[in-house]
Design a protein around this motif. Structure first.
Motif, PDB file in Angstrom:
ATOM      1  N   GLU A 103       0.797  -1.202   0.123  1.00 36.48           N
ATOM      2  CA  GLU A 103       0.004  -0.110  -0.100  1.00 36.48           C
ATOM      3  C   GLU A 103       0.845   1.375   0.055  1.00 36.48           C
ATOM      4  OE1 GLU A 103      -3.132   0.621  -0.536  1.00 36.48           O
ATOM      5  OE2 GLU A 103      -3.607  -1.393  -0.833  1.00 36.48           O
ATOM      6  N   GLY A 104       1.932   1.112   0.791  1.00 35.50           N
ATOM      7  CA  GLY A 104       2.655   2.528   0.633  1.00 35.50           C
ATOM      8  C   GLY A 104       3.888   2.800  -0.173  1.00 35.50           C
ATOM      9  N   ASN A 105       3.782   1.904  -1.273  1.00 40.05           N
ATOM     10  CA  ASN A 105       4.779   1.730  -2.382  1.00 40.05           C
ATOM     11  C   ASN A 105       4.624   2.807  -2.965  1.00 40.05           C
ATOM     12  OD1 ASN A 105       6.049   1.013  -5.046  1.00 40.05           O
ATOM     13  ND2 ASN A 105       7.099  -0.360  -3.869  1.00 40.05           N
ATOM     14  N   PRO A 106       5.714   3.774  -3.657  1.00 37.84           N
ATOM     15  CA  PRO A 106       5.628   4.692  -4.214  1.00 37.84           C
ATOM     16  C   PRO A 106       4.661   4.511  -5.743  1.00 37.84           C
ATOM     17  CG  PRO A 106       7.666   4.815  -3.414  1.00 37.84           C
ATOM     18  CD  PRO A 106       7.034   3.442  -3.152  1.00 37.84           C
ATOM     19  N   LEU A 107       4.764   3.453  -6.118  1.00 35.97           N
ATOM     20  CA  LEU A 107       4.364   2.932  -7.449  1.00 35.97           C
ATOM     21  C   LEU A 107       2.747   3.265  -7.428  1.00 35.97           C
ATOM     22  CD1 LEU A 107       5.615  -0.425  -8.461  1.00 35.97           C
ATOM     23  CD2 LEU A 107       6.019   1.790  -9.690  1.00 35.97           C
ATOM     24  N   ARG A 108       2.188   3.245  -6.006  1.00 39.98           N
ATOM     25  CA  ARG A 108       0.535   3.873  -6.091  1.00 39.98           C
ATOM     26  C   ARG A 108       0.304   5.135  -5.931  1.00 39.98           C
ATOM     27  NH1 ARG A 108      -2.559  -0.623  -5.063  1.00 39.98           N
ATOM     28  NH2 ARG A 108      -1.267  -2.674  -4.378  1.00 39.98           N
ATOM     29  N   LEU A 109       1.409   5.951  -5.620  1.00 42.98           N
ATOM     30  CA  LEU A 109       1.121   7.283  -5.430  1.00 42.98           C
ATOM     31  C   LEU A 109       1.995   8.380  -6.345  1.00 42.98           C
ATOM     32  CD1 LEU A 109       1.851   6.689  -1.556  1.00 42.98           C
ATOM     33  CD2 LEU A 109      -0.460   7.063  -2.689  1.00 42.98           C
ATOM     34  N   LEU A 110       2.961   7.936  -7.114  1.00 44.92           N
ATOM     35  CA  LEU A 110       3.668   8.695  -7.933  1.00 44.92           C
ATOM     36  C   LEU A 110       2.769   9.649  -8.941  1.00 44.92           C
ATOM     37  CD1 LEU A 110       6.807   6.793  -9.229  1.00 44.92           C
ATOM     38  CD2 LEU A 110       6.795   8.894  -7.793  1.00 44.92           C
ATOM     39  N   ALA A 111       3.253  10.905  -8.902  1.00 43.02           N
ATOM     40  CA  ALA A 111       2.824  11.692  -9.833  1.00 43.02           C
ATOM     41  C   ALA A 111       3.398  11.520 -11.322  1.00 43.02           C
ATOM     42  CB  ALA A 111       2.945  12.923  -9.438  1.00 43.02           C
ATOM     43  N   VAL A 112       2.575  11.611 -12.240  1.00 41.66           N
ATOM     44  CA  VAL A 112       3.245  11.464 -13.680  1.00 41.66           C
ATOM     45  C   VAL A 112       3.500  12.779 -14.110  1.00 41.66           C
ATOM     46  CG1 VAL A 112       2.891  10.804 -15.937  1.00 41.66           C
ATOM     47  CG2 VAL A 112       1.970   9.473 -13.953  1.00 41.66           C
ATOM     48  N   PRO A 113       4.848  13.424 -14.585  1.00 40.67           N
ATOM     49  CA  PRO A 113       5.249  14.499 -14.957  1.00 40.67           C
ATOM     50  C   PRO A 113       4.935  14.806 -16.391  1.00 40.67           C
ATOM     51  CG  PRO A 113       7.236  13.012 -14.750  1.00 40.67           C
ATOM     52  CD  PRO A 113       5.955  12.372 -14.185  1.00 40.67           C
ATOM     53  N   GLU A 114       5.118  15.891 -16.731  1.00 38.30           N
ATOM     54  CA  GLU A 114       4.769  16.288 -18.269  1.00 38.30           C
ATOM     55  C   GLU A 114       5.514  15.542 -19.228  1.00 38.30           C
ATOM     56  OE1 GLU A 114       2.372  18.162 -19.674  1.00 38.30           O
ATOM     57  OE2 GLU A 114       1.807  18.690 -17.480  1.00 38.30           O
ATOM     58  N   SER A 115       6.638  15.079 -18.970  1.00 35.87           N
ATOM     59  CA  SER A 115       7.703  14.478 -19.945  1.00 35.87           C
ATOM     60  C   SER A 115       8.189  13.219 -19.345  1.00 35.87           C
ATOM     61  CB  SER A 115       8.516  15.251 -20.829  1.00 35.87           C
ATOM     62  OG  SER A 115       7.737  16.389 -21.612  1.00 35.87           O
ATOM     63  N   PRO A 116       7.428  12.188 -18.758  1.00 32.42           N
ATOM     64  CA  PRO A 116       7.790  11.161 -17.833  1.00 32.42           C
ATOM     65  C   PRO A 116       9.082  10.221 -18.646  1.00 32.42           C
ATOM     66  CG  PRO A 116       5.563  10.742 -18.534  1.00 32.42           C
ATOM     67  CD  PRO A 116       5.807  11.989 -19.163  1.00 32.42           C
ATOM     68  N   SER A 117       8.987  10.168 -19.743  1.00 36.16           N
ATOM     69  CA  SER A 117       9.785   9.055 -20.488  1.00 36.16           C
ATOM     70  C   SER A 117      11.116   9.969 -20.449  1.00 36.16           C
ATOM     71  CB  SER A 117       9.591   8.683 -21.536  1.00 36.16           C
ATOM     72  OG  SER A 117       8.544   7.730 -21.661  1.00 36.16           O
ATOM     73  N   THR A 118      11.435  11.194 -20.257  1.00 36.65           N
ATOM     74  CA  THR A 118      12.813  11.830 -20.316  1.00 36.65           C
ATOM     75  C   THR A 118      12.870  12.504 -18.939  1.00 36.65           C
ATOM     76  OG1 THR A 118      11.769  13.815 -21.032  1.00 36.65           O
ATOM     77  CG2 THR A 118      12.603  12.532 -22.698  1.00 36.65           C
ATOM     78  N   ASP A 119      11.972  12.152 -17.916  1.00 40.07           N
ATOM     79  CA  ASP A 119      12.566  12.704 -16.575  1.00 40.07           C
ATOM     80  C   ASP A 119      13.310  11.618 -16.005  1.00 40.07           C
ATOM     81  OD1 ASP A 119      12.109  13.220 -13.793  1.00 40.07           O
ATOM     82  OD2 ASP A 119      10.255  14.550 -14.167  1.00 40.07           O
ATOM     83  N   LEU A 120      14.395  11.849 -15.693  1.00 41.72           N
ATOM     84  CA  LEU A 120      15.254  10.746 -15.213  1.00 41.72           C
ATOM     85  C   LEU A 120      14.905  10.588 -13.617  1.00 41.72           C
ATOM     86  CD1 LEU A 120      18.683  11.556 -16.843  1.00 41.72           C
ATOM     87  CD2 LEU A 120      17.055   9.810 -17.447  1.00 41.72           C
ATOM     88  N   GLY A 121      14.677  11.615 -12.810  1.00 43.87           N
ATOM     89  CA  GLY A 121      14.076  11.533 -11.463  1.00 43.87           C
ATOM     90  C   GLY A 121      12.670  10.535 -11.529  1.00 43.87           C
ATOM     91  N   PHE A 122      11.876  10.798 -12.324  1.00 40.08           N
ATOM     92  CA  PHE A 122      10.698   9.913 -12.322  1.00 40.08           C
ATOM     93  C   PHE A 122      10.998   8.406 -12.484  1.00 40.08           C
ATOM     94  CE2 PHE A 122       7.328   7.888 -15.053  1.00 40.08           C
ATOM     95  CZ  PHE A 122       6.454   7.986 -14.154  1.00 40.08           C
ATOM     96  N   LEU A 123      11.876   8.161 -13.648  1.00 40.07           N
ATOM     97  CA  LEU A 123      12.169   7.016 -13.893  1.00 40.07           C
ATOM     98  C   LEU A 123      12.946   6.080 -12.847  1.00 40.07           C
ATOM     99  CD1 LEU A 123      12.827   7.418 -17.704  1.00 40.07           C
ATOM    100  CD2 LEU A 123      10.894   6.369 -16.863  1.00 40.07           C
ATOM    101  N   ALA A 124      13.816   7.051 -12.108  1.00 41.82           N
ATOM    102  CA  ALA A 124      14.500   6.495 -11.059  1.00 41.82           C
ATOM    103  C   ALA A 124      13.735   6.072  -9.991  1.00 41.82           C
ATOM    104  CB  ALA A 124      15.649   7.352 -10.535  1.00 41.82           C
ATOM    105  N   GLN A 125      12.494   6.871  -9.738  1.00 40.00           N
ATOM    106  CA  GLN A 125      11.682   6.796  -8.798  1.00 40.00           C
ATOM    107  C   GLN A 125      10.890   5.297  -8.945  1.00 40.00           C
ATOM    108  OE1 GLN A 125       9.984  10.534  -8.672  1.00 40.00           O
ATOM    109  NE2 GLN A 125       9.796  10.449  -6.482  1.00 40.00           N
ATOM    110  N   VAL A 126      10.660   4.941 -10.137  1.00 36.83           N
ATOM    111  CA  VAL A 126       9.832   4.057 -10.630  1.00 36.83           C
ATOM    112  C   VAL A 126      10.548   2.750 -10.228  1.00 36.83           C
ATOM    113  CG1 VAL A 126       8.778   2.621 -12.634  1.00 36.83           C
ATOM    114  CG2 VAL A 126       8.475   5.116 -12.201  1.00 36.83           C
ATOM    115  N   ALA A 127      11.997   2.657 -11.174  1.00 33.93           N
ATOM    116  CA  ALA A 127      12.980   1.597 -10.582  1.00 33.93           C
ATOM    117  C   ALA A 127      13.119   1.153  -9.137  1.00 33.93           C
ATOM    118  CB  ALA A 127      14.173   1.923 -11.281  1.00 33.93           C
TER     119      ALA A 127
END
Length: 230
Positions: A103-127
């Motif tokens: 339930e507390g895993n970030p995959l359930r809560l992460l915001a999706v930025p404007e350009s997620p596939s080039t947002d290295l911070g977002f992709l690192a959070q997913v990984a």
């Protein structure tokens, strides 16, 4: 509070898009191929590739239903997934449908930025979030040939490069996707099923004819399979 706002910022996706398809009424189970897919436990990627009509979706859906349903995230790709934010919203919603994701895993809560596939911070959070999952999760992207924009593929390439321990990426497509399949082959971390394996055997054709009440003598199944190429 900030995490709740993040979840709300995702694009909305239909529930059917992230639901494993129901089996067809005339399903012919294919244990020989399901066994190959079951060998994907240690694989980083699965690729089921063939032209239309070879049963890619039916096979992967049956495999998904046979597995621990808590550990499969399913995404039926379509042209809308060329919108990068919608694609990653669907990926995160698919992960969120997995009971294995705490339930507390970030995959359930992460915001999706404007350009997620080039947002290295977002992709690192997913990984990182996938690395924290207690057990492997399979992300199935079915009909991936519908994704023609380079954006989502760029993001998936980055995710695969991170190689989160908790992820197996399973792709079905009419053509080879722009992912590092060659590297996965060399590392023996790719399970691959192509058109030759997907062709029906005579025994599978007999099962199909029997289920459809087709008036085809059993001794004609082999010649028919040979003439049609399975």
């Amino acid at each position: 509070m900030r995490q709740c706002r993040g979840a709300a910022s995702r694009r909305r996706v239909p529930r059917t898009k992230i639901t494993v398809p129901a089996p067809p009424a005339d399903l012919v189970s294919r244990p020989r191929l399901l066994g190959v897919l079951d060998g994907a436990s240690d694989a980083a990627m699965v690729f089921v590739g063939a032209p239309a009509g070879f049963g890619k979706t039916v096979l992967l859906a049956e495999w998904a239903r046979r597995r621990d349903r808590e550990a499969v995230a399913w995404l039926s790709a379509d042209a809308d997934d060329n919108d990068d934010r919608l694609f990653w919203s669907a990926v995160l919603e698919a992960f969120g449908s997995c009971g294995r994701i705490p339930e507390g895993n970030p995959l359930r809560l992460l915001a999706v930025p404007e350009s997620p596939s080039t947002d290295l911070g977002f992709l690192a959070q997913v990984a990182d979030a996938l690395d924290a999952v207690p057990g492997p999760v399979v992300l199935v992207i079915d009909s991936a040939q519908e994704i023609t924009s380079p954006g989502p593929w760029h993001g998936l390439q980055a995710l695969v490069r991170h190689q989160p321990a908790g992820l197996c990426l399973a792709i079905s497509s009419r053509r080879e996707p722009p992912l590092p399949l060659g590297r996965a082959r060399l590392a023996d971390r790719l399970v691959e099923i192509g058109a030759p394996r997907l062709r029906f055997t005579a025994a599978e054709a007999e099962a199909l004819f029997a289920g459809a009440d087709a008036a085809i003598p059993p001794d004609q199944a082999g010649p028919l399979v040979a003439r049609t190429g399975g």
